[in-house]
Motif scaffolding. Sequence first.
Motif, short mmCIF file in Angstrom:
data_model
loop_
_atom_site.label_atom_id
_atom_site.label_comp_id
_atom_site.label_asym_id
_atom_site.label_seq_id
_atom_site.Cartn_x
_atom_site.Cartn_y
_atom_site.Cartn_z
N ASN A 1 0.21 9.45 -15.49
CA ASN A 1 -0.41 10.63 -14.72
C ASN A 1 -1.69 10.23 -13.86
O ASN A 1 -2.66 10.13 -14.59
CB ASN A 1 -0.57 11.80 -15.72
N MET A 2 -1.71 10.16 -12.52
CA MET A 2 -2.91 9.68 -11.95
C MET A 2 -4.19 10.51 -12.11
O MET A 2 -5.28 9.94 -12.24
CB MET A 2 -2.43 9.70 -10.34
N PRO A 3 -3.91 11.89 -12.09
CA PRO A 3 -5.43 12.52 -12.44
C PRO A 3 -5.92 12.21 -13.84
O PRO A 3 -7.31 12.41 -14.04
CB PRO A 3 -4.82 14.17 -12.27
N LEU A 4 -5.11 11.81 -14.81
CA LEU A 4 -5.77 11.32 -16.04
C LEU A 4 -6.65 10.14 -15.87
O LEU A 4 -7.35 9.65 -16.88
CB LEU A 4 -4.78 11.65 -17.15
N GLN A 5 -6.09 9.29 -14.96
CA GLN A 5 -6.93 8.16 -14.81
C GLN A 5 -8.17 8.08 -14.13
O GLN A 5 -8.68 7.04 -13.95
CB GLN A 5 -5.93 7.04 -14.09
N ILE A 6 -8.53 9.22 -13.48
CA ILE A 6 -9.56 9.44 -12.73
C ILE A 6 -10.71 9.87 -13.75
O ILE A 6 -10.36 11.21 -14.22
CB ILE A 6 -9.49 10.11 -11.51
N GLY A 7 -11.85 9.80 -13.74
CA GLY A 7 -12.87 10.42 -14.60
C GLY A 7 -13.08 9.96 -15.82
O GLY A 7 -12.57 9.11 -16.54
N HIS B 1 3.72 14.83 -5.52
CA HIS B 1 3.45 13.91 -6.58
C HIS B 1 2.26 12.88 -6.35
O HIS B 1 2.25 12.12 -5.44
CB HIS B 1 4.61 13.15 -6.81
N ALA B 2 1.24 13.06 -7.10
CA ALA B 2 0.04 12.14 -6.72
C ALA B 2 0.30 10.72 -6.86
O ALA B 2 -0.15 9.93 -6.17
CB ALA B 2 -1.19 12.63 -7.76
N ALA B 3 0.88 10.30 -7.98
CA ALA B 3 1.06 8.84 -7.88
C ALA B 3 1.86 8.23 -6.91
O ALA B 3 1.35 6.97 -6.30
CB ALA B 3 1.72 8.74 -9.34
N ALA B 4 2.98 9.04 -6.56
CA ALA B 4 3.82 8.31 -5.45
C ALA B 4 2.82 8.48 -4.07
O ALA B 4 3.13 7.52 -3.18
CB ALA B 4 5.04 9.19 -5.21
N ASN B 5 2.24 9.36 -4.07
CA ASN B 5 1.45 9.62 -2.72
C ASN B 5 0.35 8.29 -2.39
O ASN B 5 0.27 8.04 -1.39
CB ASN B 5 0.52 10.91 -2.90
N VAL B 6 -0.06 7.95 -3.46
CA VAL B 6 -1.17 6.91 -3.33
C VAL B 6 -0.20 5.56 -3.03
O VAL B 6 -0.83 4.82 -2.04
CB VAL B 6 -1.79 6.67 -4.91
N VAL B 7 0.62 5.33 -3.55
CA VAL B 7 1.69 4.16 -3.17
C VAL B 7 2.11 4.18 -1.73
O VAL B 7 2.11 3.25 -0.98
CB VAL B 7 3.13 4.12 -4.23
N PHE B 8 2.60 5.61 -1.34
CA PHE B 8 3.03 5.52 0.14
C PHE B 8 1.86 5.20 1.02
O PHE B 8 2.13 4.59 2.01
CB PHE B 8 3.54 6.88 0.49
N LYS B 9 0.71 5.71 0.66
CA LYS B 9 -0.36 5.58 1.74
C LYS B 9 -0.69 3.76 1.66
O LYS B 9 -1.07 3.55 2.72
CB LYS B 9 -1.63 6.32 1.13
N GLN B 10 -0.71 3.26 0.49
CA GLN B 10 -0.82 1.89 0.31
C GLN B 10 0.11 1.33 1.40
O GLN B 10 -0.05 0.29 2.13
CB GLN B 10 -0.75 1.46 -0.87
N LEU B 11 1.45 1.60 1.44
CA LEU B 11 2.34 0.95 2.29
C LEU B 11 2.23 1.07 3.84
O LEU B 11 2.16 0.09 4.63
CB LEU B 11 3.84 1.55 1.92
N PHE B 12 1.71 2.32 3.97
CA PHE B 12 1.37 2.67 5.52
C PHE B 12 0.21 1.69 5.90
O PHE B 12 0.43 0.92 7.05
CB PHE B 12 0.79 3.97 5.78
N HIS B 13 -0.67 1.65 5.07
CA HIS B 13 -1.95 0.95 5.77
C HIS B 13 -1.80 -0.75 5.63
O HIS B 13 -2.53 -1.42 6.38
CB HIS B 13 -3.35 1.50 4.95
N ASN B 14 -0.82 -1.23 4.59
CA ASN B 14 -0.86 -2.55 4.50
C ASN B 14 0.12 -3.08 5.79
O ASN B 14 -0.26 -3.97 6.30
CB ASN B 14 0.01 -2.77 3.35
N LEU B 15 1.11 -2.32 6.23
CA LEU B 15 1.61 -2.72 7.32
C LEU B 15 0.88 -2.52 8.68
O LEU B 15 1.10 -3.14 9.59
CB LEU B 15 3.09 -1.72 7.53
N ARG B 16 0.15 -1.63 8.58
CA ARG B 16 -0.70 -1.35 9.74
C ARG B 16 -2.09 -2.71 10.05
O ARG B 16 -1.96 -2.81 11.18
CB ARG B 16 -1.51 0.07 9.73
#
Length: 765
Positions: free
Chosen positions: A581-587, A742-757
């Motif tokens: 759970n990503m919100p639990l990994q923050i703070g 889903h927060a965890a999947a959202n972070v991975v998706f954004k990472q894929l976008f910007h890595n290809l860009r």
Amino acid sequence: MVHGPCGLENQNSPCMKDGRCTKFYPKKFQSTTIVDQEGYPDYRRRNNRHTIQKNDIIFHSGHVVPHNPSLLLKYEAHINMEWCNQNTSIKYLFKYIKKGSDRISAIIQGQDKNNVDEIKQYLDCRYIYPSEACWRIFSYSIHGRKPAVERLFFHMEGENSVYYKDYEQVGDVLLKPSLTESMFTAWFEANKTYEEARLLTYGDFVFKFVYHKRSRSWKPWKRGYTIGRLIWVPQSTSELFYLKMMLTVKKGLLCYQDIKTVDGKKCKTFRDACFTMGYLQDDREFVEAIKEAHLWGSGPILRKLFVTMLLSASMNRPEHVWRKTWRYLSDGILYDLRLLARDQGLTMSDAELKERTLMAIETLLQNNNRSLKDFKPMPVPKEDVVFFTGNRLLYDERQYDVVEQQQIFEHLSASLIDEQRGIFEEIMDAVEKQQAALRFKKKTVLPVASSLIASLLLPGGRTAHSRFRIPVPTLENSICSIQKQDDLAELLKMTDLIIWDEAPMANKFCFESLNKSLRDIMSGISHASRKVFGGKVVVFGGDFRQILPVIPRGTRSDIIHATINASYIWDHCKVLRLTKNMPLQIGDNASSTADDIRRFSEWILKIGDGTMCEPNDGYADICIPDEFLISNFSDPIKAIVEDTYPDLIHNYLDSNYLQSRAILASTIEVVDDINQYITNILPREEKEYFSSDSIDKSDATSFDAYEHVTPEFLNALKTSGLPNHSIKLKVGPNIHFIFEIHAAANVVFKQLFHNLRKVQTFTSF
């Protein structure tokens, strides 16, 4: 109960002979039988000395005549009749015969009771009674319909439908009579032959004529009759829609030109004919709307408004609106060109300005997979202007800052945890290894989602139906509406990665339609057509514990068999799990807020996994803990607003304050109540806006009930996705009711976008 007219039930009754009552034959009535003037027996029950008093009158059983003369003669026996005088009886009868077969749920469980799967295997079965089973085995009729309803097809001149099989040769198909003859063209010939046919419209033609498929001709009915119904076509089909409108009123037509002829004057199009007959409005309100919007809106806003009118098929004559408003729509075109050319003295003729404005409108339409060519007779940009811009989809994909994308990629890459990084690297490795993509120099990623809300949360995201033109409804044999020569087909060829969020929400036929279309598009590349999705890498994101596909009136098994894991595509998928759970990994995890989030997340997961209130058989009562509830309140709306938006009066202008909170509502009525309550408590002047209280009568016929629809009824309608008749607004408040991603999947998706860009790649929107 069946017995003789003497009231006796045994075979020794004086009126019974060979098991049949002899007193029920009008020609064989015995002299002791009393008959009425029509020859029916005047029968009453025997007086058994049972009486009842009604309004000071004493009745005995002899006064009761519970028989039906027609049934009495037909079945040669007395039949007790009952009169149902309550509408609830009729309601029960029709509900009972339409409820379907009884259903049972059977659980399949092995002998080892200690080894039980997390998801139990069950069967949703129908229970058929022996009598019903025999009826189906002997293939007796299940239902009947009288009179029959025949769908009448029609088509434009020279656009007959052609049906053929895979093994047929093209030459043989072109020789088929159906290529030039059809039910609709045979109607023209029937009007030439039969004088009475000229008094009927095409929809009423089947009342007196029947179509013979062998002779491909209409013949008068000898017996029986049929009800005709013209097939439905949307207004977006343009000329075909107006052709149908004319067929509902025109009679005795001999050719296509007669349909366009009104009062002896031949019109150019079917739409012009409808306008001449007064079926269409003059679009004055749309012209005035653009003129009014020009007082406060810029050129891009006006062009978007015009495109919205085109897509909604609201205007009857869009080219007329264009001629009246093109100067307003061209606002800002010349200014942008002067900035681009760095020449403030640049001038353009009216013809050039129109072409540039049409090109801007064409660009907006292509973003919605449409074109000005779909709205004839709207003018279209010249071919040289379109060729200069090239593929608009590919052109738009290149509009991004590479340096900015590199910075975003580095920031997101540093925030990945080990679990996310492993999944990210595995997906990137699959993208690099696909052979089809090595033919292209640049990489492309298309982010889509099953729902509109989820697509808005993705960088440049769009819904899957909008991006891939997936038909609605999607059936087993459906394919995406993509031509090999389309710009979208070229874009898909250059695509290296497709990311589909909220995949479990979509029906499995959506994925299978995309698979068939991609394999067809990639058929020119070696072995690509044999691979799933044409060799493209597709990442499906989502959680099966959330919303599954919506199946109207479907059972649990229907919904489960409609998900993606019930498709043949699932055999080619590799499952990658995000468990943290990503919100639990923050703070600070030791804080009270993190502890509350952890306990709430664990409680939600138990419900999703079906482990709450174990042991259970799939059904259980869930008790919500008191810490998750709002208690001690008299007004529920006031309580939830104050708890979600504390001190709203002093923060309603703060966008960060509003964006960090949301109220989830299940029905439109609850949303309206909450919005109205928040609007009432906020300061500033309130302004109320009303919708139009008229209806579109373009599809109405002479025997239609549209004239009886009152404005009060229209104003009371509330529909999902459309605003109510009355909207009360105030300057400032901006309350949203949204769903979370889903927060965890959202972070991975954004990472894929910007890595290809970051390596000169681009993504679609």
